[in-house]
Design a protein around this motif. Structure first.
Motif, PDB file in Angstrom:
ATOM      1  N   UNK A 291       0.836  -1.272  -0.088  1.00  0.00           N
ATOM      2  CA  UNK A 291      -0.015  -0.103   0.166  1.00  0.00           C
ATOM      3  C   UNK A 291       0.863   1.207  -0.231  1.00  0.00           C
ATOM      4  N   UNK A 292       0.453   2.204  -0.865  1.00  0.00           N
ATOM      5  CA  UNK A 292       1.196   3.517  -0.980  1.00  0.00           C
ATOM      6  C   UNK A 292       0.394   4.449   0.006  1.00  0.00           C
ATOM      7  N   UNK A 293       1.141   5.219   0.966  1.00  0.00           N
ATOM      8  CA  UNK A 293       0.269   6.010   2.134  1.00  0.00           C
ATOM      9  C   UNK A 293       0.086   7.159   1.467  1.00  0.00           C
ATOM     10  N   UNK A 294      -1.186   7.506   1.443  1.00  0.00           N
ATOM     11  CA  UNK A 294      -1.713   9.047   0.857  1.00  0.00           C
ATOM     12  C   UNK A 294      -1.518   9.898   2.060  1.00  0.00           C
ATOM     13  N   UNK A 295      -0.726  11.000   1.802  1.00  0.00           N
ATOM     14  CA  UNK A 295      -0.558  11.939   2.961  1.00  0.00           C
ATOM     15  C   UNK A 295      -1.211  13.007   2.808  1.00  0.00           C
TER      16      UNK A 295
ATOM     17  N   UNK B 206      19.760  19.474  10.446  1.00  0.00           N
ATOM     18  CA  UNK B 206      18.898  18.159  10.526  1.00  0.00           C
ATOM     19  C   UNK B 206      17.943  17.688   9.477  1.00  0.00           C
ATOM     20  N   UNK B 207      18.517  17.516   8.099  1.00  0.00           N
ATOM     21  CA  UNK B 207      18.007  17.168   6.895  1.00  0.00           C
ATOM     22  C   UNK B 207      17.788  15.645   7.138  1.00  0.00           C
ATOM     23  N   UNK B 208      18.835  14.843   7.393  1.00  0.00           N
ATOM     24  CA  UNK B 208      18.986  13.666   7.447  1.00  0.00           C
ATOM     25  C   UNK B 208      18.219  13.127   8.631  1.00  0.00           C
ATOM     26  N   UNK B 209      17.915  13.898   9.892  1.00  0.00           N
ATOM     27  CA  UNK B 209      17.177  13.382  10.645  1.00  0.00           C
ATOM     28  C   UNK B 209      15.679  13.555  10.409  1.00  0.00           C
ATOM     29  N   UNK B 210      15.406  14.641   9.625  1.00  0.00           N
ATOM     30  CA  UNK B 210      14.100  14.736   9.146  1.00  0.00           C
ATOM     31  C   UNK B 210      13.423  13.586   8.134  1.00  0.00           C
ATOM     32  N   UNK B 211      14.550  13.228   7.267  1.00  0.00           N
ATOM     33  CA  UNK B 211      14.544  12.253   6.302  1.00  0.00           C
ATOM     34  C   UNK B 211      14.057  10.764   7.319  1.00  0.00           C
ATOM     35  N   UNK B 212      14.814  10.631   8.123  1.00  0.00           N
ATOM     36  CA  UNK B 212      14.629   9.418   8.989  1.00  0.00           C
ATOM     37  C   UNK B 212      13.367   9.369   9.604  1.00  0.00           C
ATOM     38  N   UNK B 213      12.965  10.531  10.419  1.00  0.00           N
ATOM     39  CA  UNK B 213      11.730  10.888  11.166  1.00  0.00           C
ATOM     40  C   UNK B 213      10.632  10.229  10.173  1.00  0.00           C
ATOM     41  N   UNK B 214      10.508  10.962   9.098  1.00  0.00           N
ATOM     42  CA  UNK B 214       9.451  10.708   8.083  1.00  0.00           C
ATOM     43  C   UNK B 214       9.162   9.272   7.520  1.00  0.00           C
ATOM     44  N   UNK B 215      10.669   8.787   7.239  1.00  0.00           N
ATOM     45  CA  UNK B 215      10.429   7.376   7.212  1.00  0.00           C
ATOM     46  C   UNK B 215      10.004   6.372   7.966  1.00  0.00           C
ATOM     47  N   UNK B 216      10.628   6.672   9.236  1.00  0.00           N
ATOM     48  CA  UNK B 216      10.030   5.877  10.325  1.00  0.00           C
ATOM     49  C   UNK B 216       8.456   5.879  10.665  1.00  0.00           C
ATOM     50  N   UNK B 217       7.942   6.997  10.553  1.00  0.00           N
ATOM     51  CA  UNK B 217       6.638   7.206  10.637  1.00  0.00           C
ATOM     52  C   UNK B 217       5.629   6.598   9.735  1.00  0.00           C
ATOM     53  N   UNK B 218       5.962   6.829   8.468  1.00  0.00           N
ATOM     54  CA  UNK B 218       5.541   6.087   7.169  1.00  0.00           C
ATOM     55  C   UNK B 218       5.348   4.657   7.544  1.00  0.00           C
ATOM     56  N   UNK B 219       6.640   4.168   7.822  1.00  0.00           N
ATOM     57  CA  UNK B 219       6.745   2.644   7.853  1.00  0.00           C
ATOM     58  C   UNK B 219       5.792   2.095   9.131  1.00  0.00           C
ATOM     59  N   UNK B 220       5.605   2.899  10.364  1.00  0.00           N
ATOM     60  CA  UNK B 220       4.937   2.396  11.449  1.00  0.00           C
ATOM     61  C   UNK B 220       3.579   2.707  11.066  1.00  0.00           C
TER      62      UNK B 220
ATOM     63  N   UNK C  18       2.305   2.314   8.153  1.00  0.00           N
ATOM     64  CA  UNK C  18       2.105   1.181   7.221  1.00  0.00           C
ATOM     65  C   UNK C  18       1.830  -0.142   7.840  1.00  0.00           C
ATOM     66  N   UNK C  19       2.543  -0.094   8.903  1.00  0.00           N
ATOM     67  CA  UNK C  19       2.597  -1.539   9.730  1.00  0.00           C
ATOM     68  C   UNK C  19       1.418  -1.561  10.680  1.00  0.00           C
ATOM     69  N   UNK C  20       0.663  -0.430  10.901  1.00  0.00           N
ATOM     70  CA  UNK C  20      -0.349  -0.536  11.816  1.00  0.00           C
ATOM     71  C   UNK C  20      -0.098  -0.296  13.302  1.00  0.00           C
ATOM     72  N   UNK C  21       1.187   0.432  13.661  1.00  0.00           N
ATOM     73  CA  UNK C  21       1.493   0.989  14.917  1.00  0.00           C
ATOM     74  C   UNK C  21       1.938   2.154  14.857  1.00  0.00           C
TER      75      UNK C  21
END
Length: 335
Positions: free
Chosen positions: A1-5, A275-289, A291-294
């Motif tokens: 599933x592609x998450x629509x934001x 903090x460019x890389x930190x923002x990238x990691x943050x949004x990736x982690x949120x999207x992954x969570x 999509x996994x329902x957590x």
């Protein structure tokens, strides 16, 4: 599933998140954007296939294909957007602060508790910065012994025209409030603010710089230099002083140039670079969570705790006195 934001707020931070989702985060797309400035929202959405443009956050959340919400609007608008997202059952990544005041943060937290599940992740991006993560792991491993003090610096080249003395605490030191709690695993129990003579380069009526002191439940003391008109760039540093040594981050690496009798390296000019890389990691982690329902990351409880600390900080600014932070018992949902 592609998450629509749906991205709410397309100013500097929101526009950066739109770019990030479209170019640096897998498994997600920008399905809608909303901003009071319709032209700005349209400009940010230009070229994004299937992205609808709105001036009303509720309309953006109700747009076809929206599965989650990223709130990057100004702090006073967060509460209404969060409650609307809750009503729709949509997971949210909300930029700090959760709300500018503890009363609003408490209303948000209580509304989430009534739902019986976590929907909010608060955007304290330092938790995703590699250096901050290294420092936290070092402190938690305990090889340096108990942390006794943190020395923090938070500097900006210049403040925006609308910035107020109160915002030094609510919009800037709020990061150190969360970082202190996260790094040490302790609550902040008191705040004091020392105010030197303002810099001659600070805007009129802005009490800049200031020294903010935190006391923690574990007996640590934290000092935060907040200086938002330092002139030379954006700099965030932290040094932990422990029983058997110290650990520090933020000195900066990268290219060093030597020429005409001088040596130096570039200093980032704003947070989107540092903090460019930190923002990238943050949004990736949120999207992954999502999509996994957590849910993971900083919670509404963390946002509420930071708001309480900042409220005490603003009172300390005004009175010059030490102000205690009275945090209620942590609800089971956030255990």
């Amino acid at each position: 599933m592609t998450l629509g934001i749906a991205v709410i707020g397309t100013g500097r931070m929101g526009a950066d998140h739109v770019r990030r989702i479209e170019t640096a985060v897998g498994g997600a797309r920008v399905a809608a954007v909303a901003d009071l400035d319709a032209d700005r929202a349209a400009a940010v959405a230009r070229g994004i296939k299937g992205c609808s443009v709105h001036t009303d956050p509720a309309a953006a959340m109700a747009a076809p294909g929206v599965d989650a919400v990223l709130i990057a609007s100004s702090g006073p608008a967060h509460e209404a957007a969060l409650l609307d997202a809750f009503a729709r059952g949509l997971p949210v990544l909300c930029e700090k602060p959760l709300t500018p005041d503890p009363a609003g943060a408490l209303r948000v937290m209580e509304a989430e508790r009534r739902l019986g599940r976590r929907l909010v992740t608060v955007g304290f991006m330092r938790r995703y910065d590699a250096e901050y993560q290294d420092l936290q792991h070092t402190l938690r491993r305990g090889k340096l012994g108990r942390a006794l003090m943190l020395h923090c610096r938070h500097r900006n080249a210049a403040s925006p025209s609308f910035f107020t003395t109160e915002m030094l605490i609510r919009d800037s030191v709020v990061h150190e409030a969360d970082a202190t709690r996260w790094l040490l695993g302790q609550e902040i129990t008191a705040v004091q603010v020392l105010r030197p003579r303002p810099s001659s380069y600070a805007p009129r009526d802005l009490g800049d710089p200031q020294l903010v002191l935190f006391e923690t439940s574990g007996g640590a003391v934290v000092d935060v230099e907040i200086f938002v008109n330092c002139g030379f760039g954006y700099e965030v540093r932290c040094e932990a002083v422990c029983e058997r040594g110290t650990a520090s981050i933020g000195a900066g690496g990268g290219l060093v140039t030597r020429t005409t009798g001088r040596a130096g390296r570039a200093v980032p000019q704003d947070f989107t670079v540092r903090f460019a890389e930190a923002y990238d990691r943050e949004v990736r982690a949120w999207v992954g969570a999502v999509r996994a329902g957590r849910a993971e990351g900083a919670s509404a409880w963390d946002g509420y705790a930071a708001a309480l600390v900042c409220e005490a900080g603003v009172r300390a600014q005004r009175s010059g006195e030490r102000v205690e932070v009275r945090l209620p018992e942590r609800p089971a949902l956030y255990a």
